[in-house]
Scaffold this active site. Structure first.
Site, PDB file in Angstrom:
ATOM      1  N   ASP A 149     -49.989  14.115  -4.781  1.00 24.45           N
ATOM      2  CA  ASP A 149     -49.632  12.749  -4.748  1.00 24.45           C
ATOM      3  C   ASP A 149     -50.177  12.127  -3.347  1.00 24.45           C
ATOM      4  O   ASP A 149     -49.712  11.125  -2.803  1.00 24.45           O
ATOM      5  CB  ASP A 149     -48.162  12.070  -4.740  1.00 24.45           C
ATOM      6  CG  ASP A 149     -47.721  10.817  -5.051  1.00 24.45           C
ATOM      7  OD1 ASP A 149     -48.892   9.781  -5.488  1.00 24.45           O
ATOM      8  OD2 ASP A 149     -46.941  10.349  -4.762  1.00 24.45           O
ATOM      9  N   GLU A 156     -38.910   0.485  -0.192  1.00 28.63           N
ATOM     10  CA  GLU A 156     -38.064   0.864  -1.435  1.00 28.63           C
ATOM     11  C   GLU A 156     -39.028   1.602  -2.367  1.00 28.63           C
ATOM     12  O   GLU A 156     -40.161   0.924  -2.779  1.00 28.63           O
ATOM     13  CB  GLU A 156     -37.259  -0.414  -1.988  1.00 28.63           C
ATOM     14  CG  GLU A 156     -36.285   0.105  -3.225  1.00 28.63           C
ATOM     15  CD  GLU A 156     -35.320  -0.961  -3.545  1.00 28.63           C
ATOM     16  OE1 GLU A 156     -34.725  -0.860  -4.623  1.00 28.63           O
ATOM     17  OE2 GLU A 156     -35.272  -2.089  -2.952  1.00 28.63           O
ATOM     18  N   LYS A 192     -34.066   8.488   3.883  1.00 26.02           N
ATOM     19  CA  LYS A 192     -34.587   8.334   2.435  1.00 26.02           C
ATOM     20  C   LYS A 192     -33.123   8.602   1.532  1.00 26.02           C
ATOM     21  O   LYS A 192     -32.714   9.491   1.377  1.00 26.02           O
ATOM     22  CB  LYS A 192     -35.264   9.146   2.088  1.00 26.02           C
ATOM     23  CG  LYS A 192     -35.992   8.745   0.697  1.00 26.02           C
ATOM     24  CD  LYS A 192     -37.116   9.819   0.309  1.00 26.02           C
ATOM     25  CE  LYS A 192     -37.727   9.717  -0.881  1.00 26.02           C
ATOM     26  NZ  LYS A 192     -38.678  10.549  -1.258  1.00 26.02           N
ATOM     27  N   TYR A 194     -37.209   6.314  -6.288  1.00 21.39           N
ATOM     28  CA  TYR A 194     -36.043   7.095  -6.307  1.00 21.39           C
ATOM     29  C   TYR A 194     -35.116   6.509  -5.355  1.00 21.39           C
ATOM     30  O   TYR A 194     -33.929   7.047  -5.465  1.00 21.39           O
ATOM     31  CB  TYR A 194     -36.126   8.491  -6.085  1.00 21.39           C
ATOM     32  CG  TYR A 194     -37.205   9.144  -7.125  1.00 21.39           C
ATOM     33  CD1 TYR A 194     -36.600   9.392  -8.443  1.00 21.39           C
ATOM     34  CD2 TYR A 194     -38.378   9.404  -7.020  1.00 21.39           C
ATOM     35  CE1 TYR A 194     -37.446   9.872  -9.500  1.00 21.39           C
ATOM     36  CE2 TYR A 194     -39.342  10.088  -8.069  1.00 21.39           C
ATOM     37  CZ  TYR A 194     -38.535  10.141  -9.146  1.00 21.39           C
ATOM     38  OH  TYR A 194     -39.695  10.827 -10.359  1.00 21.39           O
ATOM     39  N   GLY A 195     -35.333   5.505  -4.532  1.00 15.32           N
ATOM     40  CA  GLY A 195     -34.406   5.208  -3.372  1.00 15.32           C
ATOM     41  C   GLY A 195     -34.903   4.346  -2.472  1.00 15.32           C
ATOM     42  O   GLY A 195     -36.084   3.782  -2.563  1.00 15.32           O
ATOM     43  N   VAL A 196     -34.223   4.290  -1.243  1.00 14.57           N
ATOM     44  CA  VAL A 196     -34.491   3.063  -0.449  1.00 14.57           C
ATOM     45  C   VAL A 196     -34.573   3.994   1.084  1.00 14.57           C
ATOM     46  O   VAL A 196     -33.875   4.850   1.207  1.00 14.57           O
ATOM     47  CB  VAL A 196     -33.279   1.961   0.132  1.00 14.57           C
ATOM     48  CG1 VAL A 196     -33.852   1.267   0.894  1.00 14.57           C
ATOM     49  CG2 VAL A 196     -33.011   1.396  -1.480  1.00 14.57           C
ATOM     50  N   VAL A 197     -35.604   3.627   1.987  1.00 16.45           N
ATOM     51  CA  VAL A 197     -35.750   4.154   3.163  1.00 16.45           C
ATOM     52  C   VAL A 197     -35.419   3.272   4.265  1.00 16.45           C
ATOM     53  O   VAL A 197     -35.845   2.119   3.935  1.00 16.45           O
ATOM     54  CB  VAL A 197     -37.284   4.741   3.367  1.00 16.45           C
ATOM     55  CG1 VAL A 197     -37.634   5.494   4.682  1.00 16.45           C
ATOM     56  CG2 VAL A 197     -37.620   5.626   2.152  1.00 16.45           C
TER      57      VAL A 197
END
Length: 437
Positions: free
Chosen positions: A163, A49, A70, A52-55
């Site tokens: 990143d 997680e 994702k 911006y969200g969950v994988v």
């Protein structure tokens, strides 16, 4: 089957070219028998997680291929789709390369946006942390070559990743390394375009970013790649600052405090502060096991002046990658061992017939029977004939005794009367309320 797939692909391309809505495309897909969107994928367990969200892991029912989805949480209706997600989708559609993660599909479902990626087994951070994996110089060379190849493609397409860190470098089942997580990526090249300097994890942030520079180029990615290079060699993060000021102090403590001769524009940076002079340390003392070619490449990647810092493409052409040992083929690179799933506590029956939960660490016990040390399983089998008539307990449900030290006095075995008393007490303890206990 090939003709059917070609027909579907041609229909989709025509529909998308005519800018028809996704509902029309889905209707045509269902008409030819191919599920789309959420109906196409069977979800598995969560992989992680993020901000911006969950994988989570999933299976594509059409191709029977394992994928990673994702799920990005969308804001309120007035906010629309997350801008970071749109940028990531746009850039990944343009970046097609074996060393860059593949974006396979995008679909909306229940007010969430789902990005479907190829499934990758692990990441470079897991390799660095796994002490069971020995990283030879050929292995480090292979990983750096794949990182730089992916970066070179990004920079050729005028894309900054911004990143780079070990857990954003994913590893496939064949050992192939791929750049992932393009949420902070941006197009660069415009001479007057300004960016935020709050990018990268702090340990991988270039000094010009730490000094507040808002106009920068691919050199920031190269610096982060150099930090990962050093981390591969040392098997630990190289520059671990606790704040931006401390991070600069760590950098200057290793490479020396830069002056106008090394970095002509340093004093004109927005957040420039003068540091007390510190002499540079020898790269040979920092990386005693590294070859001369490896140290030379590290020095070029860690150059202070971003205008003089080596590019990803020139780094790939450095003699370090042409000398022995040759980079290890990706399929021969050792992969980290997946964490074991701990078994559930073993369910046993007590002499009173109640279920007892025993942790896995108690599955093997020692007990003395007739002067011999036996495991609990052997002891249970030896005593089953005596216990079965009295307790009526199945052989597979014999209570595992507590561990004992053979050097200490043994606890006396229970006779028939003692066992009857224990059975009655267990029955009372089970049914007593917590307040009465």
């Amino acid at each position: 089957m090939v003709v059917k797939a070609a027909l579907i692909e041609s229909i989709f391309s025509v529909l998308q070219h005519q800018a028809l809505g996704p509902e029309v495309v889905d209707s045509v897909a269902m008409a030819v028998g191919e599920p789309t969107g959420a109906k196409r994928y069977v979800k598995g367990h969560n992989l992680g997680e993020g901000t911006y969200g969950v994988v989570f892991k999933a299976v594509d029912t059409v191709t029977n291929r394992t994928v990673a989805i994702k799920k990005i949480r969308l804001g309120k209706l007035k906010e629309g789709v997350n801008v970071t997600a749109l940028r990531e989708i746009k850039l990944l559609k343009e970046l097609q390369d074996p060393n860059i993660i593949e974006l396979m599909d995008v679909y909306p479902h229940k007010s969430n946006l789902h990005l479907v990626f190829e499934y990758m087994e692990s990441d470079l951070e897991a390799v660095i942390r796994d002490r069971n994996i020995f990283l030879s110089s050929a292995d480090c060379k292979a990983y750096m070559q794949m990182i730089l190849k992916g970066l070179a493609v990004c920079h050729k397409k005028w894309v900054l990743h911004r990143d780079l860190k070990p857990n954003n470098l994913l590893l496939g089942s064949n050992g192939q390394l791929k750049l992932a997580d393009f949420g902070l990526a941006r197009i660069f090249g415009s001479p007057d375009r300004r960016f935020t300097h709050q990018v990268f994890a702090r340990w991988y942030r270039a000094p010009e970013l730490l000094f507040g520079s808002k106009q920068y180029g691919p050199g920031v990615d190269v610096w982060a790649a150099a930090c990962i290079f050093a981390e591969l060699i040392l098997r630990r993060p190289f520059l671990q600052g606790s704040s931006d000021i401390d991070q600069l102090g760590k950098i200057f403590g290793v490479f020396g405090t830069p002056g106008e001769a090394q970095w002509p524009d340093v004093t004109s940076l927005p957040d420039y502060v003068e540091y007390q002079y510190s002499p540079p340390q020898s790269f040979r003392s920092l990386f005693p096991q590294a070859s001369e070619d490896c140290i030379d490449l590290l020095q070029r990647m860690f150059t202070y002046d971003p205008k003089q810092r080596i590019t990803a493409q020139l780094a790939l052409e450095h003699r370090y990658f042409r000398t022995e040992p040759a980079p290890t083929p990706c399929y021969m690179l050792r992969r980290p061992v997946k964490p074991e799933v701990h078994p559930k506590p073993i369910e046993l029956l007590s002499p009173a017939g109640h279920i007892v939960f025993s942790p896995p660490t108690k599955t093997r016990r020692l007990q003395l029977f007739g002067g011999d040390i036996k495991t609990a399983g052997e002891a249970s089998r030896d005593t089953h004939a005596k216990l079965q008539p009295e307790l009526g307990t199945p052989i597979d449900a014999i209570t595992i005794p507590m561990s004992i030290d053979p050097k200490t006095n043994l606890r006396p075995t229970l006779n028939s009367s003692d066992r009857s008393y224990l059975k009655r007490k267990l029955d009372m303890d089970i049914f007593l309320t917590p307040a009465r206990r």
